[in-house]
Design an enzyme around this catalytic site. Structure first.
Site, PDB file in Angstrom:
ATOM      1  N   ARG A  17      41.735  32.872  47.289  1.00  0.00           N
ATOM      2  CA  ARG A  17      40.959  31.630  47.456  1.00  0.00           C
ATOM      3  C   ARG A  17      39.730  31.610  46.559  1.00  0.00           C
ATOM      4  O   ARG A  17      39.433  30.593  45.938  1.00  0.00           O
ATOM      5  CB  ARG A  17      40.539  31.442  48.912  1.00  0.00           C
ATOM      6  N   ASN A  35      43.348  29.460  53.644  1.00  0.00           N
ATOM      7  CA  ASN A  35      44.453  30.252  54.164  1.00  0.00           C
ATOM      8  C   ASN A  35      45.121  29.480  55.286  1.00  0.00           C
ATOM      9  O   ASN A  35      44.467  28.696  55.986  1.00  0.00           O
ATOM     10  CB  ASN A  35      43.956  31.579  54.731  1.00  0.00           C
TER      11      ASN A  35
END
Length: 98
Positions: A17, A35
């Protein structure tokens, strides 16, 4: 162009990320990445088509330690999330599906 994608493979616990956010900011693409409880990473992208498409290609590589299996384009519109004025941000984990 607006695009909602799902990235599968070894993409959690490897800095995916943070890496993706950096690539999006460098490309001038806005949106978010997060996520998901199923082990995937989900992203919503908005920007010029060529920049969004280039970011999707980069998403297939990922950072060192990642092993991307697939990048799917999702039909459903991504949820609207508030980034507090940030152009691209890391959102809270999605529990119970997208």
């Amino acid at each position: 162009m607006e695009l909602h994608i799902s990235i599968s493979g070894r993409v959690q616990g490897v800095g995916y990320r943070q890496w993706f956010r950096g690539r999006a900011l460098a490309a001038g693409v806005s949106g978010w990445v997060r996520n998901c409880a199923d082990g995937t990473v989900e992203a919503a992208l908005s920007g010029p088509a060529e920049r969004v498409e280039r970011l999707v290609l980069e998403a297939r590589q990922g950072p060192h330690g990642a092993a991307v299996k697939d990048v799917r384009r999702l039909e459903a519109a991504p949820p609207r999330l508030d980034g507090g004025g940030q152009s691209f941000f890391i959102a809270a984990t999605a529990f119970g599906g997208n």
